[in-house]
Design an enzyme around this catalytic site. Sequence first.
Site, PDB file in Angstrom:
ATOM      1  N   HIS A   8       0.860  -1.189   0.000  1.00 27.22           N
ATOM      2  CA  HIS A   8       0.000   0.000   0.000  1.00 27.22           C
ATOM      3  C   HIS A   8       0.894   1.237   0.000  1.00 27.22           C
ATOM      4  O   HIS A   8       1.847   1.302   0.785  1.00 27.22           O
ATOM      5  CB  HIS A   8      -0.907  -0.025   1.244  1.00 27.22           C
ATOM      6  CG  HIS A   8      -1.809   1.149   1.363  1.00 27.22           C
ATOM      7  ND1 HIS A   8      -2.777   1.444   0.428  1.00 27.22           N
ATOM      8  CD2 HIS A   8      -1.903   2.117   2.307  1.00 27.22           C
ATOM      9  CE1 HIS A   8      -3.417   2.540   0.780  1.00 27.22           C
ATOM     10  NE2 HIS A   8      -2.914   2.971   1.916  1.00 27.22           N
ATOM     11  N   GLY A  29     -10.141  -6.508   6.683  1.00 28.93           N
ATOM     12  CA  GLY A  29     -10.371  -5.062   6.593  1.00 28.93           C
ATOM     13  C   GLY A  29      -9.798  -4.469   5.323  1.00 28.93           C
ATOM     14  O   GLY A  29      -9.325  -5.185   4.441  1.00 28.93           O
TER      15      GLY A  29
END
Length: 200
Positions: free
Chosen positions: A108, A142
Amino acid sequence: ARLVVLVSGSGTNLQALLDACDDPSYGARVVAVGADRDDIEGLARADRAGIPTFVKQVGQFTTREHWDRALADTVAGFEPDLVVLAGFMKLVGAEFLDRFGGRVVNTHPALSPAFPGMRGPADALAYGVKVTGCTLFVVDAGVDTGPIVAQQAVPVEDDDTVETLHERIKVAERRMLVDAVGRMARDGFTINDRKVRFGR
Ligand code: GRF
């Protein structure tokens, strides 16, 4: 170790892994590359490397769950030791995580837990942080919230645009990804209450 890499775009992170795997001492090889869309450079990079590719488009399935299951089935067919999401722009679902849980890592372009989601560099720039970076984490249910494997800090320059910042992040990200995936492939890793430790 057998790696399956999932991409959605230019695939420069994938390319960094492909280049690293050329070194026999790296301890891993990319056995397949998958995408959620056709005609992306990431798939062309795999083709040039002679690596099998597959595409699973969400729109081709009646439900998201069916897509997720089809993706998991196809990935499973390559018997991965580790699944690497490298610029993959879809969230894998419960079935995928049940099949490969704990063995899926995602990179990320922000310093988690800051700026999760699809616009990490833009959100960092908008917030006005002076330092951002990239994070490799083990995927959980998540959004960009799993146990952190590695991080790299990257400075934000005053004249940065989203593009210049993201490119600077990606330079660090490719190195972070190659180093961390290599260690995981060679040494294994364990997760104890969110702390990721290398070594079997
Ligand atoms: C990477 O920065 C990744 O973290 C983000 O999108 C970018 C993909 O770049 N999700 P590439 O496809 O590996 O060049």
